[in-house]
Scaffold this motif. Sequence first.
Motif, short mmCIF file in Angstrom:
data_model
loop_
_atom_site.label_atom_id
_atom_site.label_comp_id
_atom_site.label_asym_id
_atom_site.label_seq_id
_atom_site.Cartn_x
_atom_site.Cartn_y
_atom_site.Cartn_z
N ARG A 15 -13.70 124.35 -14.93
CA ARG A 15 -13.09 125.65 -14.67
C ARG A 15 -14.13 126.65 -14.16
NH1 ARG A 15 -10.36 125.02 -19.64
NH2 ARG A 15 -11.64 126.66 -20.60
N ARG A 16 -15.28 126.65 -14.83
CA ARG A 16 -16.32 127.60 -14.42
C ARG A 16 -16.84 127.29 -13.01
NH1 ARG A 16 -17.92 127.22 -19.94
NH2 ARG A 16 -19.48 125.63 -19.45
N LEU A 17 -17.01 126.00 -12.70
CA LEU A 17 -17.47 125.62 -11.38
C LEU A 17 -16.47 126.03 -10.30
CD1 LEU A 17 -18.90 122.03 -12.11
CD2 LEU A 17 -20.22 124.10 -11.57
N LEU A 18 -15.20 125.77 -10.56
CA LEU A 18 -14.17 126.13 -9.58
C LEU A 18 -14.05 127.64 -9.44
CD1 LEU A 18 -11.36 123.55 -10.46
CD2 LEU A 18 -12.65 123.68 -8.32
N GLU A 19 -14.14 128.33 -10.56
CA GLU A 19 -14.06 129.80 -10.52
C GLU A 19 -15.19 130.38 -9.68
OE1 GLU A 19 -13.54 133.60 -13.60
OE2 GLU A 19 -14.14 131.62 -14.35
N ALA A 20 -16.40 129.84 -9.86
CA ALA A 20 -17.55 130.32 -9.09
C ALA A 20 -17.36 130.03 -7.60
CB ALA A 20 -18.82 129.67 -9.60
N ALA A 21 -16.85 128.83 -7.30
CA ALA A 21 -16.65 128.46 -5.89
C ALA A 21 -15.58 129.33 -5.24
CB ALA A 21 -16.26 126.98 -5.80
N ILE A 81 -3.02 122.46 -4.78
CA ILE A 81 -4.08 121.50 -4.46
C ILE A 81 -4.42 120.76 -5.74
CG2 ILE A 81 -6.43 121.20 -3.62
CD1 ILE A 81 -6.08 123.94 -2.20
N VAL A 82 -4.12 119.47 -5.81
CA VAL A 82 -4.38 118.72 -7.03
C VAL A 82 -5.77 118.09 -6.96
CG1 VAL A 82 -1.96 118.26 -7.53
CG2 VAL A 82 -3.23 116.67 -6.10
N PHE A 101 0.38 120.03 -2.14
CA PHE A 101 0.06 120.33 -0.74
C PHE A 101 -1.13 119.50 -0.26
CE2 PHE A 101 -2.72 122.68 2.17
CZ PHE A 101 -1.87 122.82 3.26
N ASP A 102 -2.14 119.36 -1.11
CA ASP A 102 -3.35 118.63 -0.71
C ASP A 102 -3.97 118.00 -1.95
OD1 ASP A 102 -5.32 117.61 0.86
OD2 ASP A 102 -6.15 119.53 1.52
N PHE A 103 -5.01 117.17 -1.72
CA PHE A 103 -5.59 116.37 -2.79
C PHE A 103 -7.10 116.34 -2.62
CE2 PHE A 103 -5.10 113.11 -5.99
CZ PHE A 103 -6.25 112.33 -5.86
N VAL A 104 -7.84 116.65 -3.70
CA VAL A 104 -9.31 116.54 -3.65
C VAL A 104 -9.77 115.72 -4.85
CG1 VAL A 104 -9.65 118.71 -2.41
CG2 VAL A 104 -9.62 118.72 -4.89
N SER A 109 -16.30 118.71 -2.75
CA SER A 109 -17.35 119.43 -2.01
C SER A 109 -16.84 120.84 -1.68
CB SER A 109 -17.69 118.70 -0.72
OG SER A 109 -16.63 118.79 0.20
N PRO A 110 -17.74 121.83 -1.66
CA PRO A 110 -17.32 123.21 -1.34
C PRO A 110 -16.61 123.32 0.00
CG PRO A 110 -19.54 123.20 -2.26
CD PRO A 110 -19.16 121.77 -2.04
N ASP A 111 -17.11 122.59 1.01
CA ASP A 111 -16.49 122.66 2.34
C ASP A 111 -15.07 122.14 2.31
OD1 ASP A 111 -18.79 123.74 3.33
OD2 ASP A 111 -19.56 121.85 4.16
N LYS A 112 -14.86 121.01 1.63
CA LYS A 112 -13.53 120.43 1.53
C LYS A 112 -12.58 121.36 0.79
CE LYS A 112 -10.04 117.58 0.99
NZ LYS A 112 -9.02 117.44 2.05
N LEU A 113 -13.07 121.93 -0.31
CA LEU A 113 -12.23 122.81 -1.11
C LEU A 113 -11.87 124.07 -0.33
CD1 LEU A 113 -10.96 123.15 -3.92
CD2 LEU A 113 -13.04 124.32 -4.64
N GLN A 114 -12.84 124.65 0.35
CA GLN A 114 -12.59 125.87 1.11
C GLN A 114 -11.60 125.60 2.25
OE1 GLN A 114 -16.07 127.66 2.86
NE2 GLN A 114 -15.09 129.66 3.08
N ALA A 115 -11.75 124.48 2.93
CA ALA A 115 -10.83 124.13 4.01
C ALA A 115 -9.42 123.92 3.48
CB ALA A 115 -11.32 122.88 4.74
#
Length: 513
Positions: A15-21, A81-82, A101-104, A109-115
């Motif tokens: 959660r903290r990693l995702l929140e920061a990203a 996004i799951v 909608f999408d799957f990671v 990776s930050p680029d994949k998540l941001q896209a």
Amino acid sequence: MTGSILIVDDDPVQRRLLEAAVTKFGHTAIVADGGEAGLDMLDGPGARDVSVVILDLVMPGLDGIGVLKAMRERGIHIPVIVQTSQGGIDTVVSAMRHGAFDFVVKPASPDKLQASIGNALKVEAIEGEVRRTSRRKGGHLSFKDMITQSPAMDRVIRLGQKAAASNIPILIEGESGVGKELVARAIQGTGDRRSKPFVTVNCGAIPDNLVESILFGHEKGSFTGATEKHTGKFVEAHSGTLFLDEIGDLPLDVQVKLLRAVQDGEVDPVGGRSTVRVDIRLISATHRNLLQQVKDGKFREDLFYRLNVYPIFVPPLRDRRDDIPYLVEHFMEKVAPADTRHRLTGISAGALAMLRAYDWPGNIRQLENAVFRASVLCDGDVLTEEEFPQIRAQVSGTVNLDALGAQPQPPLPPDTHAGEDNARQGEGIAMPGPDTQVRLQPRFGTLRALDERGNVRALADVELEMIKLAIDHYNGQMSEVARRLGIGRSTLYRKLKEYGIDPETGRVERLAS
């Protein structure tokens, strides 16, 4: 900047990693520690601010697939996004079948998540506009269609959402032009009668001698001029909602028949031989002080208490100035010509500051008319103070417009409509240059450490002030308030009780002893 991103994950580290990203990407992050907590957020008033959900699939209790199913059952249309550490094809297929909608794959990776977030926002903007257009064409509005970001409207929306779940009579109070009918339509569009008739009657615009006939109907030949049978507004609204605007203007003799209709669900058409049973949801509205009218003998006391079962007060625009930039943008879009070469691109910082400084006695209706007039007068592509001569004349004597216009104001975020995203990512109210860009100023709060005598304040006083600030800052979302204060929900509610803060409204109100 975009709307908020809801992160649902039972792993605190993740959660903290995702929140920061998410924060680094320029979004606001809201976190939930499990499926149930995530659904609670999506069911509450805070859902208006959520643009995308990042959902963990593997969680104890209600897992990710369970959340997706519940969202579909409840008609929650927010892209999801799951994410999971188990990236098998079966998992992907199952998630997509249930509306993801999408799957990671963890760790994403930050680029994949941001896209992925960017794509979700674009699709949601397009789909959201399609849904809004279809709702408006069908006359179905909801609280997500209300253009507001003001804390003053949070209570209105919370009360309206609760009222929509029942058939309780509602009295909407507020000054002329504040949007009482929009609140009534949102209640109708959120409840079980959303597909049924919504019939509006302006009681103040009907001649006294025709009020009874228009409301309850009449038989052919019942009076001079009655050449045809008329069913009346109560019968027209059967199975749906009847909205009686300016109820305080009803004549006393009609109030007697209205009381029976509300009490027994029956109406007596003029000249009719029998009563007609009706099943309606009654919503009344007034800009008058009905209680004072009761004291003055102009409104029946028994009818007042029948109508005033569930009162909702809509604040005037001067008490919700944060909404003005969003409303201005909305009205500019409404008046935009079909030829894109002649469309307005924005409003100057000085003009917007001037509009926010004005008190708007006619409220939103007056603001709409002012923007429409200014849009017609404007020769350029940006509205300035010159297009609002009447407002400028009234504000210039009390406010330093040069100082207001000189204040630096960054651009508006695109999520200008409550519960919806702007299809033009990164725009909002567009300006011709960086020095004239506009947005809402962030609301920051500070606590005083010393009292008037220079002594350190008592810890209890500082704690109370911090709780008040947190409730206001997070718009009464108690889960978020407790999380940000670093205490449990049970501890928060205990402190609310100790300090006399009403947890139901989420506002600072002294509870009755």
